[in-house]
Write a protein that holds these residues in place. Structure first.
Motif, PDB file in Angstrom:
ATOM      1  N   GLU A 117       7.828   5.215 -39.586  1.00 38.31           N
ATOM      2  CA  GLU A 117       6.977   4.251 -40.303  1.00 38.31           C
ATOM      3  C   GLU A 117       6.374   5.006 -41.318  1.00 38.31           C
ATOM      4  O   GLU A 117       6.086   4.586 -42.521  1.00 38.31           O
ATOM      5  N   LEU A 118       6.311   6.670 -41.192  1.00 35.17           N
ATOM      6  CA  LEU A 118       5.984   7.460 -42.204  1.00 35.17           C
ATOM      7  C   LEU A 118       6.726   6.999 -43.628  1.00 35.17           C
ATOM      8  O   LEU A 118       6.174   7.100 -44.758  1.00 35.17           O
ATOM      9  N   THR A 119       8.017   7.326 -43.545  1.00 43.07           N
ATOM     10  CA  THR A 119       8.863   7.182 -44.470  1.00 43.07           C
ATOM     11  C   THR A 119       9.043   5.777 -45.360  1.00 43.07           C
ATOM     12  O   THR A 119       9.615   5.556 -46.305  1.00 43.07           O
ATOM     13  N   THR A 120       8.484   4.841 -44.530  1.00 45.47           N
ATOM     14  CA  THR A 120       8.471   3.379 -45.255  1.00 45.47           C
ATOM     15  C   THR A 120       7.064   2.828 -45.226  1.00 45.47           C
ATOM     16  O   THR A 120       6.807   1.493 -45.932  1.00 45.47           O
ATOM     17  N   ALA A 121       6.112   3.411 -45.242  1.00 45.07           N
ATOM     18  CA  ALA A 121       4.644   3.064 -45.417  1.00 45.07           C
ATOM     19  C   ALA A 121       4.323   3.100 -47.009  1.00 45.07           C
ATOM     20  O   ALA A 121       4.997   3.750 -47.672  1.00 45.07           O
ATOM     21  N   ARG A 122       3.367   2.182 -47.284  1.00 46.19           N
ATOM     22  CA  ARG A 122       2.854   1.831 -48.626  1.00 46.19           C
ATOM     23  C   ARG A 122       2.085   3.059 -49.057  1.00 46.19           C
ATOM     24  O   ARG A 122       1.393   3.562 -48.478  1.00 46.19           O
ATOM     25  N   GLU A 123       2.737   3.579 -50.318  1.00 42.62           N
ATOM     26  CA  GLU A 123       1.921   4.450 -51.033  1.00 42.62           C
ATOM     27  C   GLU A 123       0.832   4.154 -52.128  1.00 42.62           C
ATOM     28  O   GLU A 123       1.333   2.976 -52.825  1.00 42.62           O
ATOM     29  N   ALA A 124       0.028   4.764 -52.153  1.00 46.09           N
ATOM     30  CA  ALA A 124      -0.959   4.332 -53.475  1.00 46.09           C
ATOM     31  C   ALA A 124      -0.501   4.807 -54.690  1.00 46.09           C
ATOM     32  O   ALA A 124       0.116   5.568 -54.827  1.00 46.09           O
ATOM     33  N   ALA A 125      -0.956   4.050 -55.609  1.00 47.33           N
ATOM     34  CA  ALA A 125      -0.281   4.267 -56.992  1.00 47.33           C
ATOM     35  C   ALA A 125      -0.628   5.257 -57.712  1.00 47.33           C
ATOM     36  O   ALA A 125      -2.135   5.572 -57.600  1.00 47.33           O
ATOM     37  N   VAL A 126       0.019   6.042 -58.211  1.00 45.69           N
ATOM     38  CA  VAL A 126      -0.434   7.355 -58.608  1.00 45.69           C
ATOM     39  C   VAL A 126       0.306   7.574 -59.990  1.00 45.69           C
ATOM     40  O   VAL A 126       1.634   7.685 -59.933  1.00 45.69           O
ATOM     41  N   HIS A 127      -0.303   7.269 -61.270  1.00 46.08           N
ATOM     42  CA  HIS A 127       0.739   7.151 -62.415  1.00 46.08           C
ATOM     43  C   HIS A 127       1.225   8.461 -62.785  1.00 46.08           C
ATOM     44  O   HIS A 127       0.777   9.544 -62.368  1.00 46.08           O
ATOM     45  N   GLY A 128       2.866   8.151 -62.742  1.00 49.17           N
ATOM     46  CA  GLY A 128       3.493   9.454 -63.195  1.00 49.17           C
ATOM     47  C   GLY A 128       4.025  10.065 -62.262  1.00 49.17           C
ATOM     48  O   GLY A 128       4.672  11.248 -62.395  1.00 49.17           O
ATOM     49  N   PHE A 129       3.755   9.795 -60.925  1.00 47.90           N
ATOM     50  CA  PHE A 129       4.267  10.745 -59.893  1.00 47.90           C
ATOM     51  C   PHE A 129       5.799  10.470 -59.349  1.00 47.90           C
ATOM     52  O   PHE A 129       6.109   9.414 -59.647  1.00 47.90           O
ATOM     53  N   ASP A 130       6.464  11.672 -59.276  1.00 48.35           N
ATOM     54  CA  ASP A 130       7.766  11.650 -58.671  1.00 48.35           C
ATOM     55  C   ASP A 130       7.697  13.046 -57.912  1.00 48.35           C
ATOM     56  O   ASP A 130       7.123  13.685 -57.929  1.00 48.35           O
ATOM     57  N   ASP A 131       8.843  12.852 -57.237  1.00 47.05           N
ATOM     58  CA  ASP A 131       9.042  13.958 -56.219  1.00 47.05           C
ATOM     59  C   ASP A 131       9.189  15.266 -56.924  1.00 47.05           C
ATOM     60  O   ASP A 131       8.854  16.426 -56.220  1.00 47.05           O
ATOM     61  N   GLY A 132       9.880  15.410 -58.041  1.00 45.65           N
ATOM     62  CA  GLY A 132       9.905  16.523 -58.554  1.00 45.65           C
ATOM     63  C   GLY A 132       8.668  17.352 -59.404  1.00 45.65           C
ATOM     64  O   GLY A 132       8.464  18.235 -59.650  1.00 45.65           O
ATOM     65  N   GLY A 133       7.589  16.312 -59.365  1.00 50.10           N
ATOM     66  CA  GLY A 133       6.477  16.850 -59.837  1.00 50.10           C
ATOM     67  C   GLY A 133       5.402  17.216 -58.703  1.00 50.10           C
ATOM     68  O   GLY A 133       4.368  17.460 -59.154  1.00 50.10           O
ATOM     69  N   VAL A 134       5.816  17.431 -57.605  1.00 47.36           N
ATOM     70  CA  VAL A 134       5.023  17.723 -56.578  1.00 47.36           C
ATOM     71  C   VAL A 134       5.054  19.373 -56.093  1.00 47.36           C
ATOM     72  O   VAL A 134       6.287  19.729 -56.241  1.00 47.36           O
ATOM     73  N   PHE A 135       3.956  19.935 -56.173  1.00 51.40           N
ATOM     74  CA  PHE A 135       3.985  21.424 -55.837  1.00 51.40           C
ATOM     75  C   PHE A 135       4.290  21.361 -54.678  1.00 51.40           C
ATOM     76  O   PHE A 135       4.076  20.936 -53.627  1.00 51.40           O
ATOM     77  N   GLU A 136       5.453  22.632 -54.168  1.00 50.25           N
ATOM     78  CA  GLU A 136       5.927  22.512 -52.885  1.00 50.25           C
ATOM     79  C   GLU A 136       5.133  22.833 -51.823  1.00 50.25           C
ATOM     80  O   GLU A 136       5.017  22.703 -50.772  1.00 50.25           O
ATOM     81  N   GLY A 137       3.975  23.743 -52.247  1.00 49.27           N
ATOM     82  CA  GLY A 137       3.079  24.547 -51.307  1.00 49.27           C
ATOM     83  C   GLY A 137       2.044  23.173 -50.851  1.00 49.27           C
ATOM     84  O   GLY A 137       1.317  23.566 -50.012  1.00 49.27           O
ATOM     85  N   CYS A 138       1.920  22.162 -51.537  1.00 48.55           N
ATOM     86  CA  CYS A 138       1.156  21.166 -51.260  1.00 48.55           C
ATOM     87  C   CYS A 138       1.691  19.978 -51.142  1.00 48.55           C
ATOM     88  O   CYS A 138       1.263  18.788 -51.511  1.00 48.55           O
TER      89      CYS A 138
END
Length: 442
Positions: free
Chosen positions: A203-224
């Motif tokens: 369920e977690l991996t298929t849940a609906r995400e809130a829109a965050v402009h420009g978000f992608d996996d590569g742009g996330v700081f690993e510590g958070c």
């Protein structure tokens, strides 16, 4: 003597303003709250903790614990208030976030040579200035900074974990314990069977995400990392991260669960708990639905849902000196997450460095380069000398400190990791003690 302007009253800005003021330097502290708030801020106080209330480990064999001790020895107002408002968290230092922020605010406001200006800074003032506007720097100021640096802006995304009320947690399902029995059973633990975990993961991996402009996996700081992004990397990923059950046997049955979700105390009265490692940008109804699948949280009252926001930071290796001055414009210093340090304590550390150096510049003295053997110096060295092309924010860690001799008195190599870290800690604190006369001018 002209005042030094500090832009931003977060952890770094508050620390910088305090260090300037106690050295007799007039300070003009510009803070846009409460007139203007960001999506992540809810409090009018300085030094607001917008993510977790944990300042992480308080042990000297952990780099952030060592950095805390350095700050204490250097007269940090952030550490003084944190120690005064700590709450139970095992081997970590966690604080009552409101009490802590209020204490920092009162300490800074009480200084007679600090002028508080409640407005948004859209330009960089004349004279000596410390920019400590944080990872949520307003667009107008960020654009002004980028015009001066002449480079593309860098950014990553940060996510905040939800907070629930303790009285809504089903303690028939959950149990109190600290990992490896550290502390006094400070955490509330929600155990999961393999079947429960598998259903939750799907369920977690298929849940609906809130829109965050420009978000992608590569742009996330690993510590958070948002918990849903972490989960998407594989069904077992969370079991080696925030849901790892190692060291958390049930105190009654003695059985180790397949997975464990931990809740950590968030305020002094122990009525609020945050879900450890559950930074997220899922839609709020999805958070309620999916996190409600966790045993013990089926009827939890969510007092704050997780949110996601943009963090901005400079390409510090290209633009900054180890003194935290901007190259080519020595009157201008930066502090906090804008510099590429990541974490509450790291931000306070950079604020202390910037405050000390701005005070020296205001008095016509040369700014100081903190010893690289210390965590303060190692952080400044790392963010200003790393490869500019691939620069990313950094938490303090022992890997950025210079290595120490790792042989015992008999010439045998020391292999114990904890012993090696202890040696690094001893060397760092010795370096700070030797450096203190320069910092305090005696």
């Amino acid at each position: 003597m002209n005042a030094v302007t500090v832009v931003g009253a977060g952890l770094a800005g508050s620390e910088a303003a305090y260090q300037l003021a106690i050295r007799g330097i007039p300070v003009r502290l510009i803070e846009m709250k409460p007139k203007k708030m960001t999506p992540a801020h809810v409090s009018p106080y300085f030094a607001e903790l917008v993510c977790s209330n944990s300042l992480r480990s308080d042990e000297l064999t952990n780099a952030v614990g060592l950095l805390k001790e350095e700050l204490r020895r250097l007269g940090s107002i952030v550490m003084r208030c944190a120690d005064e408002h700590r709450v139970a968290a095992g081997g970590a230092l966690a604080v009552d976030r409101e009490g802590f922020a209020r204490a920092v605010t009162e300490a800074v406001r009480a200084l007679p040579n600090v002028e508080i200006v409640e407005e948004e800074a859209v330009d960089i003032p004349d004279g000596e200035v410390i920019i400590a506007s944080g990872p949520l720097t307003s667009d107008a100021l960020a654009e002004n900074i980028l015009r001066r640096t002449g480079s593309e802006g860098l950014h990553f995304y940060d996510a905040v974990a939800p907070i629930v009320s303790l009285d809504s947690v089903d303690m028939e399902s959950a149990f109190r314990a600290s990992r490896y029995d550290k502390g006094t059973a400070d955490y509330v633990n929600c155990p999961m069977t393999e079947e429960e975990y598998t259903a939750f993961w799907k369920e977690l991996t298929t849940a609906r995400e809130a829109a965050v402009h420009g978000f992608d996996d590569g742009g996330v700081f690993e510590g958070c990392m948002p918990v849903e992004v972490m989960a998407s990397r594989g069904i077992d990923t969370l079991l080696y991260g925030p849901l790892k059950p190692v060291g958390l046997e049930h105190p009654v049955t003695g059985v180790r669960p397949y997975a464990v979700v931990q809740l950590r105390q968030d305020n002094a009265s122990a009525t609020l708990y945050n879900i450890v490692g559950f930074q997220t940008h899922l839609k709020w109804p999805e958070q309620r639905r999916v996190f409600g699948m966790i045993p013990g949280l089926e009827h939890a009252e969510f007092l704050r849902y997780g949110v996601m926001h943009r963090n901005t930071f400079l390409n510090s290796p290209r633009h900054m000196r180890p003194t935290l001055q901007l190259r080519g414009e020595d009157r201008l210093l930066f502090a906090g997450q804008m510099t590429g340090v990541e974490g509450y304590i790291e931000s306070a550390s950079s604020g202390l460095v910037a405050g000390v150096n701005a005070a020296r510049i205001a008095r016509g003295e040369e700014p100081l380069v903190f010893p690289e053997e210390s965590c303060h110096g190692a952080l400044c060295h790392y963010i200003t000398t790393s490869e500019a092309k691939h620069f990313q924010p950094m938490n303090v860690n022992f890997g950025i400190l210079p290595p120490v001799e790792t042989r015992d008195a008999n010439g045998r190599r020391i292999r114990d990791k904890k012993q090696k870290k202890q040696l690094l800690a001893e060397k760092a604190l010795a370096a700070i003690e030797a450096f203190k006369p320069q910092i305090f001018g005696c």
